[in-house]
Design a protein around this motif. Structure first.
Motif, PDB file in Angstrom:
ATOM      1  N   ALA A  26      58.025  61.684  53.031  1.00 45.53           N
ATOM      2  CA  ALA A  26      56.894  61.161  53.141  1.00 45.53           C
ATOM      3  C   ALA A  26      57.648  59.413  54.015  1.00 45.53           C
ATOM      4  N   THR A  27      57.097  59.287  54.773  1.00 39.40           N
ATOM      5  CA  THR A  27      57.084  57.255  54.919  1.00 39.40           C
ATOM      6  C   THR A  27      55.962  57.184  55.009  1.00 39.40           C
ATOM      7  N   ILE A  28      55.220  55.868  53.756  1.00 33.56           N
ATOM      8  CA  ILE A  28      53.555  56.197  54.455  1.00 33.56           C
ATOM      9  C   ILE A  28      53.619  54.236  55.639  1.00 33.56           C
ATOM     10  N   ILE A  29      52.690  54.268  55.556  1.00 29.18           N
ATOM     11  CA  ILE A  29      52.576  52.777  56.597  1.00 29.18           C
ATOM     12  C   ILE A  29      51.471  52.314  56.407  1.00 29.18           C
ATOM     13  N   GLU A  30      51.637  51.066  55.473  1.00 28.59           N
ATOM     14  CA  GLU A  30      50.225  50.422  55.355  1.00 28.59           C
ATOM     15  C   GLU A  30      49.738  49.238  55.507  1.00 28.59           C
ATOM     16  N   SER A  31      49.015  48.149  56.159  1.00 32.29           N
ATOM     17  CA  SER A  31      48.999  47.415  57.184  1.00 32.29           C
ATOM     18  C   SER A  31      49.030  46.150  55.809  1.00 32.29           C
ATOM     19  N   ASN A  32      47.708  46.701  55.107  1.00 34.51           N
ATOM     20  CA  ASN A  32      47.598  45.582  53.885  1.00 34.51           C
ATOM     21  C   ASN A  32      49.314  45.312  52.841  1.00 34.51           C
ATOM     22  N   ALA A  33      49.432  44.088  52.561  1.00 35.13           N
ATOM     23  CA  ALA A  33      50.419  44.308  51.453  1.00 35.13           C
ATOM     24  C   ALA A  33      50.411  45.192  49.729  1.00 35.13           C
ATOM     25  N   LYS A  34      49.450  45.479  49.903  1.00 36.88           N
ATOM     26  CA  LYS A  34      49.162  46.206  48.417  1.00 36.88           C
ATOM     27  C   LYS A  34      49.079  47.917  49.018  1.00 36.88           C
ATOM     28  N   LEU A  35      49.334  48.595  48.135  1.00 39.53           N
ATOM     29  CA  LEU A  35      48.343  50.233  48.443  1.00 39.53           C
ATOM     30  C   LEU A  35      46.461  49.807  47.392  1.00 39.53           C
ATOM     31  N   ALA A  36      45.796  51.326  48.401  1.00 44.72           N
ATOM     32  CA  ALA A  36      44.865  51.928  47.346  1.00 44.72           C
ATOM     33  C   ALA A  36      44.191  50.212  47.350  1.00 44.72           C
ATOM     34  N   ALA A  37      43.362  49.429  48.384  1.00 50.32           N
ATOM     35  CA  ALA A  37      42.704  48.815  48.545  1.00 50.32           C
ATOM     36  C   ALA A  37      41.281  48.957  48.141  1.00 50.32           C
ATOM     37  N   LYS A  38      40.675  49.767  49.026  1.00 51.26           N
ATOM     38  CA  LYS A  38      39.332  50.377  48.902  1.00 51.26           C
ATOM     39  C   LYS A  38      39.499  50.887  47.127  1.00 51.26           C
ATOM     40  N   ILE A  39      40.205  52.078  46.650  1.00 54.36           N
ATOM     41  CA  ILE A  39      40.143  52.738  45.512  1.00 54.36           C
ATOM     42  C   ILE A  39      39.707  50.919  44.723  1.00 54.36           C
ATOM     43  N   HIS A  40      40.534  50.372  44.443  1.00 56.07           N
ATOM     44  CA  HIS A  40      40.769  49.959  43.226  1.00 56.07           C
ATOM     45  C   HIS A  40      39.611  48.581  43.405  1.00 56.07           C
ATOM     46  N   ILE A  41      38.509  48.765  44.425  1.00 58.19           N
ATOM     47  CA  ILE A  41      37.109  48.207  44.313  1.00 58.19           C
ATOM     48  C   ILE A  41      36.531  48.504  44.319  1.00 58.19           C
ATOM     49  N   SER A  42      36.514  49.916  44.305  1.00 57.15           N
ATOM     50  CA  SER A  42      35.146  50.760  44.172  1.00 57.15           C
ATOM     51  C   SER A  42      34.681  51.151  43.069  1.00 57.15           C
ATOM     52  N   GLY A  43      33.261  51.725  43.542  1.00 56.65           N
ATOM     53  CA  GLY A  43      32.707  52.254  42.269  1.00 56.65           C
ATOM     54  C   GLY A  43      32.400  50.784  41.049  1.00 56.65           C
ATOM     55  N   GLY A  44      32.877  49.674  41.668  1.00 55.89           N
ATOM     56  CA  GLY A  44      32.286  48.741  40.479  1.00 55.89           C
ATOM     57  C   GLY A  44      33.185  48.293  40.294  1.00 55.89           C
ATOM     58  N   GLY A  45      34.990  48.674  40.669  1.00 55.82           N
ATOM     59  CA  GLY A  45      36.288  48.701  39.673  1.00 55.82           C
ATOM     60  C   GLY A  45      36.142  49.943  39.231  1.00 55.82           C
ATOM     61  N   LYS A  46      35.519  50.561  39.004  1.00 54.91           N
ATOM     62  CA  LYS A  46      35.901  51.805  38.394  1.00 54.91           C
ATOM     63  C   LYS A  46      35.997  52.824  38.812  1.00 54.91           C
ATOM     64  N   CYS A  47      35.734  53.226  40.611  1.00 56.19           N
ATOM     65  CA  CYS A  47      35.971  53.891  40.481  1.00 56.19           C
ATOM     66  C   CYS A  47      34.987  54.949  40.658  1.00 56.19           C
ATOM     67  N   TYR A  97      31.584  60.557  37.587  1.00 56.60           N
ATOM     68  CA  TYR A  97      32.862  61.142  37.085  1.00 56.60           C
ATOM     69  C   TYR A  97      33.312  59.472  37.497  1.00 56.60           C
ATOM     70  N   PHE A  98      33.979  58.806  36.901  1.00 54.42           N
ATOM     71  CA  PHE A  98      34.499  57.614  37.029  1.00 54.42           C
ATOM     72  C   PHE A  98      35.469  56.970  36.369  1.00 54.42           C
ATOM     73  N   CYS A  99      36.828  56.151  36.872  1.00 55.25           N
ATOM     74  CA  CYS A  99      37.416  55.833  35.183  1.00 55.25           C
ATOM     75  C   CYS A  99      36.981  55.265  34.229  1.00 55.25           C
ATOM     76  N   GLU A 100      37.811  55.944  33.012  1.00 58.95           N
ATOM     77  CA  GLU A 100      37.357  55.405  32.264  1.00 58.95           C
ATOM     78  C   GLU A 100      36.830  54.083  32.235  1.00 58.95           C
ATOM     79  N   ASN A 101      37.769  53.230  33.132  1.00 56.26           N
ATOM     80  CA  ASN A 101      38.001  51.555  32.676  1.00 56.26           C
ATOM     81  C   ASN A 101      38.064  50.916  33.467  1.00 56.26           C
ATOM     82  N   SER A 102      39.507  51.138  34.187  1.00 56.62           N
ATOM     83  CA  SER A 102      38.837  50.776  35.601  1.00 56.62           C
ATOM     84  C   SER A 102      39.812  51.397  36.538  1.00 56.62           C
ATOM     85  N   SER A 103      39.588  51.580  37.739  1.00 55.99           N
ATOM     86  CA  SER A 103      40.649  51.962  38.892  1.00 55.99           C
ATOM     87  C   SER A 103      41.750  52.215  39.020  1.00 55.99           C
ATOM     88  N   THR A 104      42.119  50.839  38.904  1.00 55.78           N
ATOM     89  CA  THR A 104      44.141  51.015  38.179  1.00 55.78           C
ATOM     90  C   THR A 104      44.421  52.391  37.447  1.00 55.78           C
TER      91      THR A 104
END
Ligand SMILES: Cc1cc2nc3c(=O)[nH]c(=O)nc-3n(C[C@H](O)[C@H](O)[C@H](O)COP(=O)(O)OP(=O)(O)OC[C@H]3O[C@@H](n4cnc5c(N)ncnc54)[C@H](O)[C@@H]3O)c2cc1C
Length: 378
Positions: A26-47, A97-104
């Motif tokens: 696959a080739t992913i094409i993303e307009s942002n400079a980084k992947l997963a922008a929404k996952i990053h901030i989601s759920g107060g940073g814990k997704c 269900y959330f990530c334990e510490n961070s969405s990263t």
């Protein structure tokens, strides 16, 4: 290399699909400079990844369509997959269900899994056309060719994180119907009569909200713009314009309090600041409850059926999701492929499927990606 699949977008659904696909496919094409922008901030940073309770009823969508996809890859299968990859989400609020510490923690898994796929960042897709068996995907920088195109470009919410209407434009250009879009999981602005809400900014209280025959229980938060909080966000899924009804005293009987000597503001199970503001609006004094006349009691009872018409919503800039989108009647639930154009797929939020708060939208992104993967890998 046989990179026959172009995935438009580098968010939740795209990353799940690219993670599942064999290497170099696959080739992913993303307009942002980084992947997963929404996952990053989601759920107060814990997704908030998913929910213990899953099913079509948690979505504003054609329930049978959603269920057939969830049945292939539900929350249990998602949790097993995550566990295998080294992530054990933790339960909060009993069911989320959330990530334990961070969405990263989740993003890192995806980054590792897609190492062998091609990723084009800061590259915006402008148009998709088809000639013969091949799609031409035009970006700001080049034209790419592929046998399969997966539209995973999400909705219109949070334009500052890259959201765009490209998915709807591509779908329309191939003859798809787009169900009217609107901001959802979003707060309401208020009209003149409710401007006093703004003076309560920062206070919250438990309520029950009725919108379009649906009832939502939970916290309502007063803000400087109007009202927000979980119960309000969920109710925005069903609001179209017109009135909503709020019960500020759910499960509370004013009748049973008739003899009480307590001040009204001490008796009601609402923060005093809120009660006092409403008493002013109702033209009532804050006095011992038993001193209320029948008429005054009736006025107070209006807090259990407080009907008003929001002026609008806080808009796409604040909405967690976009309701509406590519009509699911024109997409095959067994494959996520367009019923209008062979080789064209739609996954995630771009479709007319919108989940409630609680991890439903990520589960949808991941489940639809999984169904697409099962078909496209062959
Ligand atoms: C603040 C916030 C918090 C949220 N929290 C939660 C939560 O805790 N739990 C939950 O379930 N859901 C949550 N959501 C919703 C969830 O993030 C989305 O439903 C989910 O990300 C949708 O996945 P997707 O892959 O369809 O789209 P997205 O994750 O939005 O990915 C789409 C990608 O496509 C890219 N793109 C758009 N146009 C183009 C173009 N022209 N060319 C190239 N790339 C393009 C975008 O930049 C974006 O990265 C939250 C949303 C927001 C905004």
């Amino acid at each position: 290399m046989n990179r026959q699949i172009i995935i438009i977008g580098g968010g939740a659904s795209a990353l799940m699909l690219a993670s599942l696909l064999p290497k170099n496919r696959a080739t992913i094409i993303e307009s942002n400079a980084k992947l997963a922008a929404k996952i990053h901030i989601s759920g107060g940073g814990k997704c908030n990844i998913t929910n213990k309770y899953m099913g079509g009823e948690y979505f504003l969508a054609k329930h049978a369509f959603v269920e057939s996809i969830l049945n292939v890859f539900d929350e249990k299968k998602l949790l097993l997959w995550l566990k295998k990859e080294g992530l054990n989400p933790v339960l909060r609020k009993k069911t989320h269900y959330f990530c334990e510490n961070s969405s990263t923690e989740l993003i890192d898994i995806f980054k590792k899994k897609i190492k062998h796929q091609r990723v084009l960042l800061s590259e915006k897709v402008i148009e998709v056309t088809k000639r013969g068996a091949y799609f031409k995907v035009k970006t700001q920088k080049r034209i790419l060719s592929a046998k399969y195109v997966v539209v995973a470009s999400g909705g219109l919410s949070f334009p500052k994180l890259g959201a765009s209407g490209i998915g709807y434009e591509i779908a329309s250009s191939f003859g798809h119907t787009i169900k009217q879009t609107a901001p959802a999981l979003v707060g309401f602005t208020v009209q003149k009569e409710q401007f006093f809400f703004k003076t309560l900014s920062g206070s919250s209280t438990k309520v029950s909200i009725r919108v379009d025959e649906q009832i939502f229980q939970g916290d309502l938060l007063f803000t400087h713009k109007g009202i927000s909080g979980p119960a309000v966000l969920d109710s925005s899924l069903y609001w179209q314009k017109g009135s909503i009804e709020i019960d500020f005293l759910p499960h509370f009987s004013l009748e049973h309090m008739r003899g009480s000597k307590k001040q009204i503001s001490s008796l009601l199970p609402i923060p005093k600041r809120i009660t006092k503001a409403f008493l002013v609006q109702l033209g009532l004094e804050d006095k011992p409850f038993f001193q209320l006349t029948f008429k005054e009691l009736e006025k107070l009872q209006s807090l259990q059926q407080y009907v008003f018409a929001p002026a609008g919503t806080f808009g796409y800039s604040k909405a967690e999701v976009t309701k509406g989108g590519v009509c699911t009647d024109e997409v095959d639930a067994k494959t996520m492929m367009s019923l209008k154009e062979e080789g064209l797929y739609f996954i995630g939020e771009v479709l007319d499927v919108t989940g409630k708060l609680g991890g439903y939208n990520f589960q949808w992104a991941f489940s639809s990606a999984f169904v697409c993967y099962k078909n496209i890998r062959e």
